[in-house]
Design a protein around this motif. Structure first.
Motif, mmCIF file in Angstrom:
data_model
loop_
_atom_site.group_PDB
_atom_site.id
_atom_site.type_symbol
_atom_site.label_atom_id
_atom_site.label_comp_id
_atom_site.label_asym_id
_atom_site.label_seq_id
_atom_site.Cartn_x
_atom_site.Cartn_y
_atom_site.Cartn_z
ATOM 1 N N ILE A 116 0.839 -1.204 0.000
ATOM 2 C CA ILE A 116 0.000 0.000 0.000
ATOM 3 C C ILE A 116 0.872 1.251 0.000
ATOM 4 C CG2 ILE A 116 -1.723 1.310 1.266
ATOM 5 C CD1 ILE A 116 -3.011 -1.181 2.134
ATOM 6 N N ALA A 119 2.055 1.773 -3.435
ATOM 7 C CA ALA A 119 0.961 2.252 -4.283
ATOM 8 C C ALA A 119 0.762 3.751 -4.083
ATOM 9 C CB ALA A 119 -0.330 1.498 -3.978
ATOM 10 N N GLU A 121 2.957 5.912 -3.150
ATOM 11 C CA GLU A 121 4.052 6.670 -3.756
ATOM 12 C C GLU A 121 3.991 6.661 -5.287
ATOM 13 O OE1 GLU A 121 7.682 5.482 -1.663
ATOM 14 O OE2 GLU A 121 6.497 5.961 0.122
ATOM 15 N N LEU A 122 3.492 5.557 -5.864
ATOM 16 C CA LEU A 122 3.315 5.535 -7.316
ATOM 17 C C LEU A 122 2.265 6.553 -7.741
ATOM 18 C CD1 LEU A 122 3.443 1.761 -8.294
ATOM 19 C CD2 LEU A 122 5.223 3.485 -8.476
ATOM 20 N N LEU A 123 1.202 6.650 -6.930
ATOM 21 C CA LEU A 123 0.152 7.636 -7.198
ATOM 22 C C LEU A 123 0.758 9.030 -7.223
ATOM 23 C CD1 LEU A 123 -2.923 7.408 -7.569
ATOM 24 C CD2 LEU A 123 -3.194 7.861 -5.155
ATOM 25 N N GLY A 125 3.702 9.731 -8.170
ATOM 26 C CA GLY A 125 4.614 9.893 -9.291
ATOM 27 C C GLY A 125 3.921 10.064 -10.635
ATOM 28 N N ILE A 126 2.604 9.815 -10.687
ATOM 29 C CA ILE A 126 1.894 9.940 -11.961
ATOM 30 C C ILE A 126 1.904 11.402 -12.399
ATOM 31 C CG2 ILE A 126 -0.340 9.703 -13.096
ATOM 32 C CD1 ILE A 126 -0.918 7.328 -11.366
ATOM 33 N N PRO A 127 2.325 11.678 -13.648
ATOM 34 C CA PRO A 127 2.406 13.076 -14.099
ATOM 35 C C PRO A 127 1.040 13.756 -14.058
ATOM 36 C CG PRO A 127 3.428 11.592 -15.690
ATOM 37 C CD PRO A 127 2.754 10.737 -14.679
ATOM 38 N N ILE A 130 -1.769 13.455 -16.718
ATOM 39 C CA ILE A 130 -2.622 12.267 -16.710
ATOM 40 C C ILE A 130 -3.882 12.537 -15.877
ATOM 41 C CG2 ILE A 130 -2.700 9.797 -16.205
ATOM 42 C CD1 ILE A 130 -0.581 10.565 -18.261
ATOM 43 N N TYR A 131 -3.685 13.180 -14.715
ATOM 44 C CA TYR A 131 -4.847 13.550 -13.903
ATOM 45 C C TYR A 131 -5.744 14.499 -14.685
ATOM 46 C CZ TYR A 131 -2.557 11.602 -9.775
ATOM 47 O OH TYR A 131 -1.982 10.769 -8.880
ATOM 48 N N ILE A 183 -7.149 14.771 -5.321
ATOM 49 C CA ILE A 183 -6.605 13.448 -5.643
ATOM 50 C C ILE A 183 -5.085 13.544 -5.839
ATOM 51 C CG2 ILE A 183 -6.692 11.545 -7.286
ATOM 52 C CD1 ILE A 183 -9.525 12.525 -7.991
ATOM 53 N N LEU A 186 -3.255 14.165 -2.335
ATOM 54 C CA LEU A 186 -3.483 13.122 -1.337
ATOM 55 C C LEU A 186 -2.231 12.271 -1.053
ATOM 56 C CD1 LEU A 186 -5.482 11.661 0.530
ATOM 57 C CD2 LEU A 186 -6.180 10.280 -1.406
ATOM 58 N N LEU B 28 -7.216 3.696 -2.708
ATOM 59 C CA LEU B 28 -6.693 2.646 -3.591
ATOM 60 C C LEU B 28 -7.603 2.445 -4.788
ATOM 61 C CD1 LEU B 28 -5.418 0.011 -1.019
ATOM 62 C CD2 LEU B 28 -4.080 1.551 -2.452
ATOM 63 N N LEU B 31 -6.795 4.973 -7.417
ATOM 64 C CA LEU B 31 -5.602 4.633 -8.195
ATOM 65 C C LEU B 31 -5.949 3.597 -9.260
ATOM 66 C CD1 LEU B 31 -2.465 4.672 -8.580
ATOM 67 C CD2 LEU B 31 -2.387 2.793 -6.956
ATOM 68 N N GLY B 208 7.081 13.507 -17.590
ATOM 69 C CA GLY B 208 5.674 13.876 -17.699
ATOM 70 C C GLY B 208 5.429 15.367 -17.599
ATOM 71 N N VAL B 264 6.971 6.234 -16.694
ATOM 72 C CA VAL B 264 7.237 6.810 -15.385
ATOM 73 C C VAL B 264 7.169 5.738 -14.297
ATOM 74 C CG1 VAL B 264 6.342 8.379 -13.628
ATOM 75 C CG2 VAL B 264 6.499 9.127 -15.992
ATOM 76 N N LEU B 265 6.116 4.899 -14.357
ATOM 77 C CA LEU B 265 5.978 3.854 -13.342
ATOM 78 C C LEU B 265 7.153 2.882 -13.415
ATOM 79 C CD1 LEU B 265 2.159 3.019 -13.246
ATOM 80 C CD2 LEU B 265 3.485 4.562 -11.820
#
Lengths: 320, 281
Positions: A116, A119, A121-123, A125-127, A130-131, A183, A186, B28, B31, B208, B264-265
């Motif tokens: 978790i 997850a 931290e990946l959230l 990192g999303i540019p 994209i959001y 979002i 967060l 979650l 995501l 990005g 990126v991921l």
């Protein structure tokens, strides 16, 4: 040892000493360049914004009109939009972030903690673009069809709230931008709160549990007071991100230079105005006004981020 | 013993714990939702043509080749410019000026630059490069990205060098190694995987970034590797195509978004594994 050897030796030593001095100066110059970067950004923005600052003076901050035709520009609407969208984002993201951090530190089984955490931290990192595209094609239509009509009819007859949720449901607008920002920030708030929660000495928590406190009471009366400064620092770091975020907002804010009480109406933020209009800006005053907006944004975020870092430093010192 | 008070405390605890479960679930789910929609919309447009053809005019088929190439060129250039400066600055902070006033000031300013709004960086480069040169250019875009790379690399380099045990430095000094050799031959080697992690994170961060490119490298409909001309990049093409009313452009925007997100991921997972192997070795 002959004289020749001694001379060689001296020369080799001299070379090494010179290398040392050079390397040291080069690294020092690089470090100073980081400072110069910040100074350079401020100076460049002030110079670029000069024509606008000279033309409008202090009233730039207090005027709402934004008219490229008559070349009358004021920053009030973008500043208002920036503050309101960030406020919406914080109101939603802070409780969520703290609750997720509570889950990760107190409730989550050990084996689930790392997945978790990764997850989250990946959230982060999303540019942001994209959001933005997700907000435009998925969130905005959903809000327009399912949420906004419900809000309008639910609060239509309540005195204050009716003006907050007035007007037709466009889908895009201030509320949608605030949601997307929530979002986005967060993960930042979650991961910093988790880190400071984990830094609480276990003895303190165990003592509270030993007195018979419930998990919530330990959280509320031991962990939160102990980590208050760090949590506020994390929240302000998130706020700094939200204030300066560009792409996620630009897609869904609607770019309308006006201030309306309704959260459903299109608006604009500082960063969205710059992103939307800069390449199309004709004339010196128009361009300079947009750069002046950038300067205002930079100053606001600098203050917020500096305060955030100062608070995080304080808690680091106390724990470390 | 007040039974009602006890019950109220239990109730409050249950409510708070439930709220925390639900908040995590929603986070979650969100995501999963974002990635799910991205994969769903992006995969439908993914084909070989995306990587071999230019961005099309509306209404015809095409790919993203010029945008992908432009992004790669500017990312590589930004790293080439930004990473050495960042590494050297981080080296000064960790090796020479560990207790300097300068170091603490730089660290503070660097942390602020780390989260400063990227659109302001675009305005800065516009002022110092685009305006004097008179045109938008790929090199200006690379410079804007380099400004974003520097703070990331400074931060990780300093942190990683500080993790190198001082006994290694003392051992090097005791055999008469000059300080600059000690840093380049001993400290850099010991911290290598960490520094590489930092550079990878910087690549992930800039691949990005859109806002700093909008008015530095602008965009280019055609294939161009000329650094003095406007250059296409994936993020700006996504921005332009997603906001357009044409359906095939929007589909390409989703595909581009999918490519960026997965690069990126992949980069951040790679960086994380590198950092993890360091800890165990």
């Amino acid at each position: 040892m002959s004289a020749q050897d001694a001379a060689d030796r001296a020369r080799a030593l001299g070379k090494l000493r010179l290398g040392d001095v050079v390397f040291r100066s080069v690294t020092r110059i690089a470090a100073i360049m980081v400072l110069a970067l910040l100074g350079g950004v401020i100076v460049a923005l002030v110079i670029g914004a000069m024509p606008a600052l000279q033309a409008f003076g202090f009233s730039f901050l207090t005027t709402q009109s934004w008219n490229p035709v008559t070349e009358q520009f004021g920053a009030l609407a973008p500043i208002y939009g920036t503050l309101v969208t960030s406020l919406i984002a914080m109101v939603i993201a802070v409780p969520f972030g703290l609750l997720i951090a509570l889950f990760l530190t107190e409730l989550c089984p050990k084996w689930l903690r790392r997945p978790i955490g990764v997850a989250v931290e990946l959230l982060a990192g999303i540019p942001s673009i994209i959001y933005g595209i997700w907000g435009l094609f998925v969130l905005a239509p959903f809000l327009q069809v399912h949420v906004q009509p419900a809000l309008i009819s639910a609060f239509g007859s309540v005195p204050v709230l009716s003006s907050l949720f007035a007007g037709p449901p466009y889908g895009i607008g201030v509320l949608t931008a605030g949601l997307i920002l929530a979002i986005m920030v967060l993960p930042f708030i979650t991961s910093i709160s988790r880190d400071v929660f984990e830094a609480v000495p276990p003895v303190l928590k165990e003592a509270a549990y030993g007195l018979g406190c419930s998990t919530w009471e330990v959280m509320r009366h031991v962990v939160l007071p102990y980590t208050r400064v760090g949590v506020i620092g994390g929240v302000m770091l998130g706020l700094g991100r939200a204030l300066g975020e560009t792409m996620a907002v630009t897609f869904v804010i609607g770019n309308a230079h006006r201030i309306t009480a309704s959260l459903l109406a299109p608006g604009t933020t500082i960063s969205a105005s710059i992103a939307n209009e800069f390449t199309e800006a004709i004339g010196e005053v128009y361009t300079a006004s947009l750069i002046a907006l950038g300067l205002i944004l930079f100053v606001i975020t600098l203050i917020v981020l500096a305060a955030a870092r100062y608070m995080l430093l304080r808690i680091e010192r106390r724990i470390g | 013993m007040d039974a009602s008070l006890y019950a109220a405390r239990r109730r409050r605890n249950t409510v708070a714990m439930a709220a925390s479960f639900i908040a995590t679930g929603i986070g979650l789910a969100w995501l999963a939702l974002i990635l799910g929609v991205l994969v769903w919309n992006g995969l439908s447009g993914l084909s070989l043509a995306v990587f071999t053809e230019m961005t099309p005019p509306p209404g015809s088929d095409g790919g993203l080749l010029n945008a992908i190439v432009g992004s790669l060129i500017m990312t590589v250039l930004a790293i080439v410019i930004g990473a050495p400066i960042g590494m050297l600055a981080g080296t000064y902070m960790a090796e020479y000026g560990r207790h300097d006033k300068l170091t603490s000031v730089v660290r503070f300013i660097n942390d602020i630059l780390l989260s400063a709004p990227s659109i302001v960086v675009g305005l800065f480069i516009y002022e110092v490069m685009v305006r004097p040169m008179g045109n938008f250019s790929g090199i200006a875009g690379a410079a804007a990205l380099a400004v974003i790379v520097i703070p990331v690399v400074v931060r990780t380099t300093e942190d990683m060098l500080l993790l190198v045990p001082d006994t290694l430095r003392e051992a090097a000094a005791s055999i008469g190694l000059p300080r600059s050799r000690m840093i380049t031959r001993i400290a850099y080697r010991a911290a290598l995987s960490g520094i590489v992690t930092g550079v990878l994170l910087a690549v992930a961060r800039i691949s990005g970034e859109t806002a700093p490119l909008l008015f530095t490298s602008l965009n280019n409909q055609f294939f161009s590797t000329d650094l003095n001309a406007p250059m296409a990049s994936l993020p700006t093409v996504i921005f332009q195509f997603a906001l357009s009313p044409y359906e095939d452009w929007q589909r390409l925007a989703w595909t581009g978004a999918l490519i960026i997100t997965f690069s990126v991921l992949a980069l951040s997972i790679l960086a994380r594994t590198l950092a993890a192997t360091r800890k165990t070795s």
